[in-house]
Design a protein around this motif. Structure first.
Motif, PDB file in Angstrom:
ATOM      1  N   ILE A 358     -13.470  16.713 -18.779  1.00  0.00           N
ATOM      2  CA  ILE A 358     -13.285  16.388 -20.200  1.00  0.00           C
ATOM      3  C   ILE A 358     -12.928  17.663 -20.969  1.00  0.00           C
ATOM      4  O   ILE A 358     -13.288  18.772 -20.555  1.00  0.00           O
ATOM      5  N   THR A 359     -12.276  17.512 -22.087  1.00  0.00           N
ATOM      6  CA  THR A 359     -11.939  18.667 -22.921  1.00  0.00           C
ATOM      7  C   THR A 359     -13.218  19.390 -23.367  1.00  0.00           C
ATOM      8  O   THR A 359     -14.219  18.746 -23.728  1.00  0.00           O
ATOM      9  N   ASN A 360     -13.147  20.712 -23.394  1.00  0.00           N
ATOM     10  CA  ASN A 360     -14.316  21.480 -23.837  1.00  0.00           C
ATOM     11  C   ASN A 360     -14.634  21.228 -25.309  1.00  0.00           C
ATOM     12  O   ASN A 360     -15.729  21.539 -25.777  1.00  0.00           O
ATOM     13  N   MET A 361     -13.680  20.656 -26.038  1.00  0.00           N
ATOM     14  CA  MET A 361     -13.956  20.355 -27.452  1.00  0.00           C
ATOM     15  C   MET A 361     -15.143  19.390 -27.591  1.00  0.00           C
ATOM     16  O   MET A 361     -15.959  19.511 -28.501  1.00  0.00           O
ATOM     17  N   VAL A 362     -15.240  18.447 -26.669  1.00  0.00           N
ATOM     18  CA  VAL A 362     -16.342  17.472 -26.733  1.00  0.00           C
ATOM     19  C   VAL A 362     -17.696  18.179 -26.621  1.00  0.00           C
ATOM     20  O   VAL A 362     -18.667  17.825 -27.298  1.00  0.00           O
ATOM     21  N   LYS A 363     -17.740  19.215 -25.796  1.00  0.00           N
ATOM     22  CA  LYS A 363     -19.008  19.953 -25.639  1.00  0.00           C
ATOM     23  C   LYS A 363     -19.386  20.610 -26.965  1.00  0.00           C
ATOM     24  O   LYS A 363     -20.554  20.649 -27.355  1.00  0.00           O
ATOM     25  N   GLU A 364     -18.361  21.116 -27.674  1.00  0.00           N
ATOM     26  CA  GLU A 364     -18.619  21.769 -28.968  1.00  0.00           C
ATOM     27  C   GLU A 364     -19.074  20.751 -30.006  1.00  0.00           C
ATOM     28  O   GLU A 364     -19.974  21.010 -30.807  1.00  0.00           O
ATOM     29  N   ILE A 365     -18.461  19.585 -30.001  1.00  0.00           N
ATOM     30  CA  ILE A 365     -18.848  18.532 -30.958  1.00  0.00           C
ATOM     31  C   ILE A 365     -20.312  18.135 -30.712  1.00  0.00           C
ATOM     32  O   ILE A 365     -21.103  17.978 -31.639  1.00  0.00           O
ATOM     33  N   CYS A 366     -20.660  17.995 -29.439  1.00  0.00           N
ATOM     34  CA  CYS A 366     -22.042  17.620 -29.105  1.00  0.00           C
ATOM     35  C   CYS A 366     -23.029  18.662 -29.642  1.00  0.00           C
ATOM     36  O   CYS A 366     -24.085  18.307 -30.173  1.00  0.00           O
ATOM     37  N   LYS A 367     -22.665  19.945 -29.501  1.00  0.00           N
ATOM     38  CA  LYS A 367     -23.568  21.006 -29.979  1.00  0.00           C
ATOM     39  C   LYS A 367     -23.844  20.813 -31.463  1.00  0.00           C
ATOM     40  O   LYS A 367     -24.970  20.933 -31.924  1.00  0.00           O
ATOM     41  N   LYS A 368     -22.784  20.524 -32.226  1.00  0.00           N
ATOM     42  CA  LYS A 368     -22.933  20.389 -33.673  1.00  0.00           C
ATOM     43  C   LYS A 368     -23.960  19.301 -34.029  1.00  0.00           C
ATOM     44  O   LYS A 368     -24.709  19.441 -34.984  1.00  0.00           O
ATOM     45  N   TYR A 369     -23.959  18.216 -33.245  1.00  0.00           N
ATOM     46  CA  TYR A 369     -24.865  17.104 -33.559  1.00  0.00           C
ATOM     47  C   TYR A 369     -26.111  17.115 -32.678  1.00  0.00           C
ATOM     48  O   TYR A 369     -26.781  16.097 -32.545  1.00  0.00           O
ATOM     49  N   ASP A 370     -26.376  18.270 -32.080  1.00  0.00           N
ATOM     50  CA  ASP A 370     -27.590  18.430 -31.300  1.00  0.00           C
ATOM     51  C   ASP A 370     -27.738  17.307 -30.266  1.00  0.00           C
ATOM     52  O   ASP A 370     -28.806  16.697 -30.120  1.00  0.00           O
ATOM     53  N   THR A 371     -26.647  17.067 -29.598  1.00  0.00           N
ATOM     54  CA  THR A 371     -26.585  15.959 -28.640  1.00  0.00           C
ATOM     55  C   THR A 371     -26.279  16.506 -27.253  1.00  0.00           C
ATOM     56  O   THR A 371     -25.438  17.404 -27.115  1.00  0.00           O
ATOM     57  N   PHE A 372     -26.930  15.968 -26.243  1.00  0.00           N
ATOM     58  CA  PHE A 372     -26.708  16.430 -24.873  1.00  0.00           C
ATOM     59  C   PHE A 372     -25.336  15.965 -24.388  1.00  0.00           C
ATOM     60  O   PHE A 372     -25.022  14.776 -24.460  1.00  0.00           O
ATOM     61  N   CYS A 373     -24.537  16.912 -23.885  1.00  0.00           N
ATOM     62  CA  CYS A 373     -23.235  16.540 -23.319  1.00  0.00           C
ATOM     63  C   CYS A 373     -23.403  16.480 -21.802  1.00  0.00           C
ATOM     64  O   CYS A 373     -23.445  17.508 -21.132  1.00  0.00           O
ATOM     65  N   ASP A 374     -23.530  15.290 -21.288  1.00  0.00           N
ATOM     66  CA  ASP A 374     -23.791  15.075 -19.869  1.00  0.00           C
ATOM     67  C   ASP A 374     -22.443  15.039 -19.141  1.00  0.00           C
ATOM     68  O   ASP A 374     -21.819  13.985 -19.021  1.00  0.00           O
ATOM     69  N   CYS A 375     -21.976  16.222 -18.679  1.00  0.00           N
ATOM     70  CA  CYS A 375     -20.596  16.282 -18.166  1.00  0.00           C
ATOM     71  C   CYS A 375     -20.501  16.784 -16.727  1.00  0.00           C
ATOM     72  O   CYS A 375     -19.405  16.937 -16.214  1.00  0.00           O
ATOM     73  N   ASN A 376     -21.633  17.010 -16.072  1.00  0.00           N
ATOM     74  CA  ASN A 376     -21.559  17.474 -14.687  1.00  0.00           C
ATOM     75  C   ASN A 376     -21.448  16.272 -13.750  1.00  0.00           C
ATOM     76  O   ASN A 376     -22.220  16.114 -12.809  1.00  0.00           O
ATOM     77  N   ASN A 377     -20.485  15.410 -14.049  1.00  0.00           N
ATOM     78  CA  ASN A 377     -20.334  14.162 -13.300  1.00  0.00           C
ATOM     79  C   ASN A 377     -18.939  14.067 -12.705  1.00  0.00           C
ATOM     80  O   ASN A 377     -17.969  14.550 -13.293  1.00  0.00           O
ATOM     81  N   LEU A 378     -18.864  13.399 -11.564  1.00  0.00           N
ATOM     82  CA  LEU A 378     -17.575  13.244 -10.894  1.00  0.00           C
ATOM     83  C   LEU A 378     -16.665  12.316 -11.698  1.00  0.00           C
ATOM     84  O   LEU A 378     -17.126  11.539 -12.528  1.00  0.00           O
ATOM     85  N   ILE A 379     -15.389  12.418 -11.384  1.00  0.00           N
ATOM     86  CA  ILE A 379     -14.378  11.603 -12.056  1.00  0.00           C
ATOM     87  C   ILE A 379     -14.517  10.139 -11.648  1.00  0.00           C
ATOM     88  O   ILE A 379     -14.793   9.834 -10.495  1.00  0.00           O
ATOM     89  N   GLY A 380     -14.336   9.254 -12.604  1.00  0.00           N
ATOM     90  CA  GLY A 380     -14.487   7.829 -12.348  1.00  0.00           C
ATOM     91  C   GLY A 380     -15.568   7.296 -13.264  1.00  0.00           C
ATOM     92  O   GLY A 380     -16.674   7.858 -13.305  1.00  0.00           O
ATOM     93  N   PHE A 381     -15.250   6.224 -13.985  1.00  0.00           N
ATOM     94  CA  PHE A 381     -16.225   5.750 -14.973  1.00  0.00           C
ATOM     95  C   PHE A 381     -17.526   5.268 -14.332  1.00  0.00           C
ATOM     96  O   PHE A 381     -18.593   5.272 -14.942  1.00  0.00           O
ATOM     97  N   LYS A 382     -17.440   4.899 -13.045  1.00  0.00           N
ATOM     98  CA  LYS A 382     -18.659   4.443 -12.369  1.00  0.00           C
ATOM     99  C   LYS A 382     -19.720   5.550 -12.354  1.00  0.00           C
ATOM    100  O   LYS A 382     -20.922   5.269 -12.331  1.00  0.00           O
ATOM    101  N   ASN A 383     -19.262   6.789 -12.374  1.00  0.00           N
ATOM    102  CA  ASN A 383     -20.227   7.897 -12.370  1.00  0.00           C
ATOM    103  C   ASN A 383     -20.885   8.066 -13.739  1.00  0.00           C
ATOM    104  O   ASN A 383     -22.024   8.524 -13.836  1.00  0.00           O
ATOM    105  N   ILE A 384     -20.175   7.672 -14.793  1.00  0.00           N
ATOM    106  CA  ILE A 384     -20.773   7.657 -16.133  1.00  0.00           C
ATOM    107  C   ILE A 384     -21.806   6.521 -16.188  1.00  0.00           C
ATOM    108  O   ILE A 384     -22.921   6.690 -16.673  1.00  0.00           O
ATOM    109  N   ALA A 385     -21.403   5.383 -15.626  1.00  0.00           N
ATOM    110  CA  ALA A 385     -22.321   4.235 -15.602  1.00  0.00           C
ATOM    111  C   ALA A 385     -23.595   4.569 -14.810  1.00  0.00           C
ATOM    112  O   ALA A 385     -24.693   4.124 -15.162  1.00  0.00           O
ATOM    113  N   SER A 386     -23.459   5.381 -13.763  1.00  0.00           N
ATOM    114  CA  SER A 386     -24.646   5.766 -12.980  1.00  0.00           C
ATOM    115  C   SER A 386     -25.629   6.538 -13.849  1.00  0.00           C
ATOM    116  O   SER A 386     -26.847   6.420 -13.696  1.00  0.00           O
ATOM    117  N   ARG A 387     -25.084   7.369 -14.727  1.00  0.00           N
ATOM    118  CA  ARG A 387     -25.961   8.134 -15.622  1.00  0.00           C
ATOM    119  C   ARG A 387     -26.679   7.182 -16.587  1.00  0.00           C
ATOM    120  O   ARG A 387     -27.849   7.380 -16.913  1.00  0.00           O
TER     121      ARG A 387
END
Ligand SMILES: O=P(O)(O)OC[C@H]1O[C@H](O)[C@H](O)[C@@H](O)[C@@H]1O
Length: 574
Positions: A358-387
């Motif tokens: 994912i773009t590093n911009m998303v990580k910066e946006i998450c920081k602003k809203y004190d939100t965890f950016c869970d991005c150490n996941n493999l490609i494929g939406f199924k891996n997001i669903a696993s989280r």
């Protein structure tokens, strides 16, 4: 059995129909074609089974569909599920409804209660239906955005997510055990209906699904104020048409223009070579219509409506701008976090879930809203669903929004696959919100760049067909693994993450240490100045993929840096 033996087995089988046999006779002197069609079974990749339609074990046809289904039925029996049930959907592809019925009848013959959609439906609605009907599994017949020659078979588990490791391997092992057609059960359709095993579903699921989408709307009053937002929409001949036009009209968007030629359901996709929102040709007709009607927002959904793509009007330059998945994903991520935090509707321990590319911009946006950016996941939406599943089990975070660079987002927990309908709806809400403030979504993108930096990304691919092609792709990645580089063009290398070896290497010292990385054959290079690239084999097409990202000091600078990086990365592999 080798390829030739399997070929002979199909030709000699009394269970294979005459048309299929004739197709096989026609290739009797073409050793390479026989090898390609029979050297292996279709494998479960990033998006389930996917392949070109035709005769052979390495092709999509009623026999491979039945064999895969029998394998799944055996797996359900093996793990001891009593009274198993399944939801089945299909899209507009040629043979999709036929494969769906074959899947249903095979499951019914194995005692599985089946809910089969009466007509084409989006992938996210199937995912929703699995949860809503408390099914054990779901199957969707679609090859997503692939060209018309392809079809596919996506498999879902009881939470509505596509199956992941190790379950996919356990299922494929059952599928691979089915070498002989006599092991596959099927039954008559009327008998399945009479036995209460085959049940047709439709409107009631549509209503419940659309009902969930309504709950995601954050600012209905903004939509009322900007209900005249001019939206141009194309379903690219697929499943998005009905749900998208329905939800937009129910929300009060009054000026929606559908591209008529692409509103016609057609598995031959007569207006596009590849119905993929990642490619420019998907927008040709929408752009034409937008120019005619003065469209402010152009949105297209792929055939099974899990992905979407977008162009937005740039009023300062009077032109339409292309938005990548990273760009509209970042806009939505920012919009959702901002709206929710302003109205006190951000849950405790909020998380945005995404993948390593994912773009590093998303990580910066998450920081602003004190939100965890869970991005150490493999490609494929199924891996997001696993989280999402993991969060439900551990309570460690609360899912707010999920997104991928490949044009897919999921704005809630009602489904477990990317949902272009819900995403499109929220993009229209965001466009209305900014319109009420005298801005377009392009203006908002420019603001985000000014605030966070000029991030720009792209994906390059190289295609290598067949068995040899697959081996070539593996060897290209292995070569880089064996010969790490210290510089890529002007960038020095900072770190190398090898997802196969599970290592993190400091390029300056050459020191490697174990790292917690999900396992996959891919390598990530972290470069100086915020640049990076990742290489991996595609799991859905015979391609090697290079994901690239830079951070520039202006739009022009970022574009130049990205082009240069692309040339240098390509040179490393040629
Ligand atoms: O890159 P591939 O393995 O070919 O997969 C192509 C795409 O398939 C699905 O849509 C996944 O959700 C995406 O994350 C992935 O990018």
């Amino acid at each position: 059995m080798d390829a030739k033996q399997r070929y002979e087995m199909w030709l000699g089988s009394d269970q294979v129909d005459d048309v299929t046999k004739q197709e096989l006779v026609n290739i009797k002197d073409n050793e390479a074609e026989i090898e390609d069609r029979f050297y292996t079974n279709l494998e479960f990749g990033t998006g389930g089974l996917r392949g070109v339609m035709g005769a052979g074990t390495n092709r999509m046809n009623i026999y491979t569909v039945r064999m895969a289904t029998q394998g799944i039925a055996n797996y359900l029996a093996k793990i001891g599920i009593s009274e198993p049930s399944a939801a089945i959907a299909f899209d507009n592809r040629n043979n999709a409804s036929l494969y769906a019925l074959e899947t249903a009848l095979c499951l019914c013959a194995n005692g599985v209660k089946v809910y089969l959609f009466d007509a084409l439906r989006p992938t996210p609605e199937l995912s929703f239906a699995v949860r809503h009907l408390h099914c054990n599994i779901g199957v969707n017949i679609t090859a997503s955005h692939n060209p018309k020659e392809y079809n596919g078979y996506k498999v879902y588990w009881d939470d509505g997510a596509q199956i992941v490791s190790p379950q996919d391997k356990e299922i494929i092992a059952e599928v691979n055990n089915i070498e002989d057609f006599s092991m596959v059960k099927t039954m008559d359709k009327d008998a399945a209906i009479d036995a209460g095993l085959l049940n047709v579903i439709g409107q009631e699921i549509d209503d419940a699904y659309i009902g969930e989408l309504h709950k995601l709307v954050m600012n209905p009053e903004e939509i009322q104020k900007a209900g005249d937002l001019k939206i141009v929409y194309s379903p690219l001949h697929g499943t998005g048409l009905k749900p998208v036009t329905r939800v937009l009209s129910e929300l009060g968007f009054k000026d929606v223009h559908v591209v008529e030629e692409q509103a016609v359901q057609d598995g031959n996709f007569p207006t596009v070579k590849s119905p993929n929102p990642e490619g420019a040709e998907a927008y040709a007709l929408s752009l034409e219509l937008a120019k005619k009607v003065g469209g402010e927002l152009i949105l297209v959904t792929d055939p099974d409506a899990d992905r979407l793509g977008m162009y937005g009007y740039d009023s300062k330059n009077n032109e339409y701008k292309e938005f990548t998945g990273n760009m509209f994903g970042a806009i939505l991520c920012d919009y959702v976090l901002m709206q929710r935090s302003q109205s006190g509707r951000l849950p405790e321990n909020p998380a945005i879930v995404t993948t390593v590319v994912i773009t590093n911009m998303v990580k910066e946006i998450c920081k602003k809203y004190d939100t965890f950016c869970d991005c150490n996941n493999l490609i494929g939406f199924k891996n997001i669903a696993s989280r999402m599943r993991a969060y439900e089990q551990t309570g460690e975070h609360n899912y707010v929004f999920g997104l991928e660079d490949t044009f897919g987002c999921l704005p809630g927990t009602y489904a477990r696959d990317k949902d272009s309908v819900g995403t499109l709806m929220l993009l229209c809400e965001a466009a209305a919100y900014y319109k009420n403030r005298g801005m377009t979504l392009w203006d908002r993108m420019v603001e985000l760049w000014q605030e966070y930096g000029y991030y720009k990304e792209k994906v390059q691919t190289m295609k290598f067909d067949g068995r040899e092609g697959a081996a070539k792709i593996q060897s290209m990645i292995q070569t880089l693994r064996d010969n790490p580089v210290q510089k890529v063009g002007a960038y020095s290398v900072e770190k190398i993450y090898d997802y196969k070896l599970g290592t993190e290497t400091d390029a300056a010292t050459g020191k490697s240490e174990a790292a917690v990385l999900p396992k996959s054959n891919m390598i990530y290079y972290q470069l100086a100045d915020g640049a990076w690239f990742l290489v991996r084999p595609s799991g859905t097409e015979p391609k090697i993929k290079f994901y690239l990202g830079v951070k520039g000091s202006s739009q022009e600078d970022a574009a130049e840096q990205l082009d240069e990086l692309a040339v240098n990365v390509k040179a490393m592999f040629s």
